[in-house]
Design a protein around this motif. Structure first.
Motif, PDB file in Angstrom:
ATOM      1  N   PHE A 207      21.021  22.774  32.416  1.00  0.00           N
ATOM      2  CA  PHE A 207      19.583  22.220  31.682  1.00  0.00           C
ATOM      3  C   PHE A 207      18.725  22.882  32.604  1.00  0.00           C
ATOM      4  N   PRO A 208      18.342  22.964  33.798  1.00  0.00           N
ATOM      5  CA  PRO A 208      17.247  23.561  34.386  1.00  0.00           C
ATOM      6  C   PRO A 208      17.182  25.027  34.018  1.00  0.00           C
ATOM      7  N   TRP A 209      18.230  25.608  33.813  1.00  0.00           N
ATOM      8  CA  TRP A 209      18.435  27.147  33.496  1.00  0.00           C
ATOM      9  C   TRP A 209      17.719  27.313  31.952  1.00  0.00           C
ATOM     10  N   LEU A 210      18.211  26.397  31.250  1.00  0.00           N
ATOM     11  CA  LEU A 210      17.773  26.485  29.817  1.00  0.00           C
ATOM     12  C   LEU A 210      16.315  26.156  29.814  1.00  0.00           C
ATOM     13  N   PHE A 227      11.573  20.205  22.565  1.00  0.00           N
ATOM     14  CA  PHE A 227      12.693  20.815  23.184  1.00  0.00           C
ATOM     15  C   PHE A 227      12.996  19.798  24.591  1.00  0.00           C
ATOM     16  N   VAL A 228      12.055  19.309  25.089  1.00  0.00           N
ATOM     17  CA  VAL A 228      12.548  18.398  26.193  1.00  0.00           C
ATOM     18  C   VAL A 228      12.976  17.007  25.564  1.00  0.00           C
ATOM     19  N   LEU A 229      12.445  16.521  24.506  1.00  0.00           N
ATOM     20  CA  LEU A 229      12.955  15.223  23.902  1.00  0.00           C
ATOM     21  C   LEU A 229      14.545  15.726  23.565  1.00  0.00           C
ATOM     22  N   ALA A 230      14.695  16.940  22.948  1.00  0.00           N
ATOM     23  CA  ALA A 230      16.050  17.004  22.411  1.00  0.00           C
ATOM     24  C   ALA A 230      17.107  17.036  23.706  1.00  0.00           C
ATOM     25  N   LEU A 231      16.508  17.881  24.948  1.00  0.00           N
ATOM     26  CA  LEU A 231      17.524  17.500  26.143  1.00  0.00           C
ATOM     27  C   LEU A 231      17.729  16.146  26.545  1.00  0.00           C
ATOM     28  N   VAL A 232      16.616  15.293  26.608  1.00  0.00           N
ATOM     29  CA  VAL A 232      16.760  13.869  26.860  1.00  0.00           C
ATOM     30  C   VAL A 232      18.143  13.115  26.265  1.00  0.00           C
ATOM     31  N   PHE A 233      17.991  13.435  24.671  1.00  0.00           N
ATOM     32  CA  PHE A 233      18.982  12.754  24.003  1.00  0.00           C
ATOM     33  C   PHE A 233      20.424  13.279  24.013  1.00  0.00           C
ATOM     34  N   ILE A 247      21.617   5.686  29.331  1.00  0.00           N
ATOM     35  CA  ILE A 247      20.449   5.614  30.357  1.00  0.00           C
ATOM     36  C   ILE A 247      20.702   6.552  31.576  1.00  0.00           C
ATOM     37  N   LEU A 248      21.991   6.593  31.818  1.00  0.00           N
ATOM     38  CA  LEU A 248      22.193   7.378  32.946  1.00  0.00           C
ATOM     39  C   LEU A 248      22.152   8.901  32.767  1.00  0.00           C
ATOM     40  N   GLY A 249      22.462   9.204  31.667  1.00  0.00           N
ATOM     41  CA  GLY A 249      21.897  10.763  31.016  1.00  0.00           C
ATOM     42  C   GLY A 249      20.651  11.094  31.181  1.00  0.00           C
ATOM     43  N   ALA A 250      19.852  10.035  30.675  1.00  0.00           N
ATOM     44  CA  ALA A 250      18.566  10.213  30.416  1.00  0.00           C
ATOM     45  C   ALA A 250      18.002  10.277  31.880  1.00  0.00           C
TER      46      ALA A 250
END
Length: 691
Positions: A207-210, A227-233, A247-250
């Motif tokens: 994720f940081p690389w993306l 883009f950020v919201l897509a990564l959160v979900f 919630i752990l992933g978010a």
């Protein structure tokens, strides 16, 4: 008219337009009304949900919109909590956060298990209910956000402890829930842990690389937000896929994107605005809709169960905060803030009680019956109310103290003037200024475009640049004052404006060579260095600043004796804090010690590694330690000053040789007007001897 009557008169309302209108009205008016009563807005949202929900006046059903927006709001709370953390602070206080998290899990688990056994529940039900007491959700975090206290140590400890406690709770939930599944194997827990570890590692690495690749390619704030919201979900969905709660992933996505989204950036402002204005209130109203007040009237025993839950929950969380405070000798306000933040229950508690409610035992009964479900709803309500009141009270006290300290500071020390001339560097310079300014400062930034008297076309182009700068500042919720100035000379125009606005810093872009005969700085910058005694910051950004992972700061010997040393150290600390990156400092022992002493006294979160360095005539050894993601900061000195050395004459050549593909920032600290033997005529910009 038919639509109006059929939608409003017959309850519950089902028309999407009126549903959304009622929800927006609650979000708008609940805080306004309850603020007069000094009741936190969060409590108002929950009570409003009780009143309009299925168990109140049944104005609205808890339909799919509340499920969707509620889940988004829940993820938003966890994502914002980890995104707002100061990772440099977390590195220093990870032991405290770990202790608070473990105690927040163990105390409720042990006390709750004993209380549940005394109430007659079985072992599995007692463990599951006790884990419900051990969880906590950062419901009160928006209060901390409102008062601008997100980067205090106690907040970072509470947020770090949250992920520890909730992770352990979710593991207990997965184990107990897995015991009642038909196809559970003996290695169920082992495989669950392996899946979570593998997925967590993938998120941390990928994720940081993306994010860095994306932010370098697209600078539109709306595109970045999506883009950020897509990564959160994506992170939340993948975590649910492997058997854990989303919630752990978010939360994990917020941690890995922390360095890529500086607190002062327009993107952060968009994230906070949308979440606090819509998604989080929607979630809180949905929580209120789950509470069935009538069930307490029908079954008085629920009061006993809810009372035990509340007593165990409040006591155990207070004990965890108290032991943490006493162990690390923290202040009482910090203990109360940790207690307020870790006391509220919602997300993980709902997950635990709903999983237990859905488990059917062989005799046809539920593992957790309806009395536990209703008691848990009351438990959630009371803990959220207590958490909100405690957090609000502590934040008010801390905010007053912070405001008093800010008012005592010299306001002239945060007036940054941005000199704009190149349309391609407008965005880069404004974003740099946003990261250099003091957070929550009421002093606006100033953008200047100087136009020669005989060039009206340049004036039109300059006005467009200033308009763009204002938009970038507004996106970050920062006021930016513009000035388009006619002048016979650019240097005199900038110098006069610096004096008129009493500016503390001049920020400008690095000169781009048009001809082989051009010097590194160019005539304009060279004349400005001689004419302006205030701090001058020259910036060249090849990649966006928010993708920087490390700063290398080169400090000349005896710089600590210059009048602008502390101000320069302050700007560097603010930049490092915004970027949440490590800092490597190079210089003499005394100079490095002075810089470190200032940071430790004013900015304890700055993580710096000192390197005693003497090879100033050739910076190749430093160049070998840099990469494209690093920022090179060179602190220079004007001629005739104490920290000016002969090797500085070769700095331009070394920058071009070793750092041409790196982000570079050159700082000339403030000097007193009499510090140099040469000055510059403001009108002609020609150096003249001082008499």
């Amino acid at each position: 008219m038919t639509l109006l009557s059929s939608s409003i008169v017959h309850l519950p309302i089902t028309d999407p337009t009126w549903i959304f209108f009622i929800v927006l009205s609650i979000i708008l008016f609940a805080p306004m009304l309850l603020e007069r009563l000094r009741v936190p807005a969060i409590v108002g949202m929950i009570f409003a949900g009780i009143l309009v929900g299925p168990h109140g006046f049944h104005v609205l059903d808890r339909d799919g919109s509340f499920e969707l927006f509620g889940k988004v709001g829940l993820y938003y709370i966890m994502f914002l909590a980890s995104l707002e953390m100061n990772l440099q602070d977390v590195q220093k206080i990870k032991g405290r956060a770990m202790l608070l998290g473990l105690l927040s899990f163990l105390f409720p688990l042990l006390l709750g298990f004993g209380a549940n056994q005394a109430l007659g529940y079985g072992v599995a039900a007692s463990v599951l209910m006790a884990s419900m007491y051990a969880s906590h959700t950062l419901i009160a975090y928006p209060i901390v956000l409102k008062y601008g206290l997100t980067r205090r140590k106690a907040v970072s400890i509470a947020v770090g402890g949250t992920i520890v406690a909730d992770t352990l709770v979710l593991l207990v939930l997965a184990v107990v829930g897995g015991m009642f599944k038909e196809h559970t194997t003996d290695n169920y827990l082992l495989w669950l842990l392996l899946r979570v570890i593998f997925l967590g590692g993938a998120i941390i690495l990928v994720f940081p690389w993306l994010a860095r690749k994306f932010f370098r390619s697209y600078d539109d704030s709306i595109v970045q937000y999506i883009f950020v919201l897509a990564l959160v979900f994506l992170g939340a969905g993948l975590m649910e896929f492997v058997g854990m709660e989303g919630i752990l992933g978010a939360f994990l996505v917020g941690i890995v994107l922390n360095r890529s989204i500086p607190p002062a950036s327009p993107l952060m402002n968009h994230i906070e605005f949308v979440g606090n204005a819509l998604f989080i209130p929607y979630f809180l109203i949905g929580v209120g809709m789950l509470i069935n007040v009538q069930a307490f009237v029908d079954n008085v025993n629920i009061f006993l169960l809810a009372g035990v839950m509340i007593l165990v929950g409040l006591t155990s969380k207070w004990l965890a905060a108290y032991v943490t405070q006493r162990t690390f000798r923290m202040q009482v306000e910090e203990r109360n803030l940790m207690f307020g933040l870790t006391n509220s229950r919602a997300a993980a508690t709902l997950a635990v009680v709903l999983v237990g409610y859905r488990i059917i035992l062989p005799d046809g009964s539920r593992l957790l019956g309806e009395e536990v479900l209703n008691g848990a709803m009351m438990f959630i309500l009371v803990t959220c109310v207590v958490s909100s009141f405690v957090t609000e009270g502590v934040c008010r006290k801390l905010a007053v103290t912070s405001t008093a300290q800010t008012d005592n500071e010299d306001s002239t020390e945060d007036r940054i003037l941005i000199a704009l001339a190149n349309p391609q560097t407008v965005g880069s310079l404004v974003h740099t200024a946003l990261m250099l300014r003091t957070p929550k400062s009421n002093i606006p930034l100033t953008a200047l475009n100087v136009v020669l008297e005989d060039d009206p076309e340049s004036r039109e182009n300059g006005l467009k640049e200033l308009e763009r700068a204002v938009k970038i500042g507004a996106a970050a919720n920062v006021r930016l004052v513009t000035r388009s100035r006619w002048s016979v000379n650019v240097v005199s125009g900038i110098s006069h404006t610096m004096k008129e606005f009493n500016a503390s810093d001049l920020l400008l872009g690095l000169h781009e060579k048009d001809r082989l005969t051009d010097t590194f700085f160019g005539k304009l910058t060279t004349d400005l260095i001689a004419a302006v005694e205030r701090q001058i910051i020259i910036s060249k950004n090849i990649i966006p600043l928010n993708t920087i992972t490390r700063m290398h700061v080169l400090i000349p010997r005896k710089a600590e004796f210059e009048p602008g040393f502390n101000h320069c150290a302050e700007r560097l600390a603010l930049l490092a804090s915004q970027l949440s990156c490590r800092v490597d400092t190079y210089g003499g022992r005394g100079t490095l010690a002075a810089m470190q002493d200032y940071w430790e006294s004013k900015h304890h979160s700055v993580v710096a590694e000192q390197h005693v360095y003497t090879e100033w005539r050739d910076l190749i050894s430093i160049a070998h330690n840099t990469s494209q993601n690093h920022l090179i900061v060179l602190i220079a000195a004007r001629k005739g000053t104490l920290s000016r050395h002969s090797y500085m004459n070769k700095l331009p050549e070394q920058i071009e040789r070793y750092f041409s593909s790196r982000n570079v920032m050159i700082i000339y600290p403030m000097q007193l007007a009499t510090a140099t033997s040469n000055t510059t005529s403001v009108r002609t910009a020609v150096p003249v001897k001082m008499r």
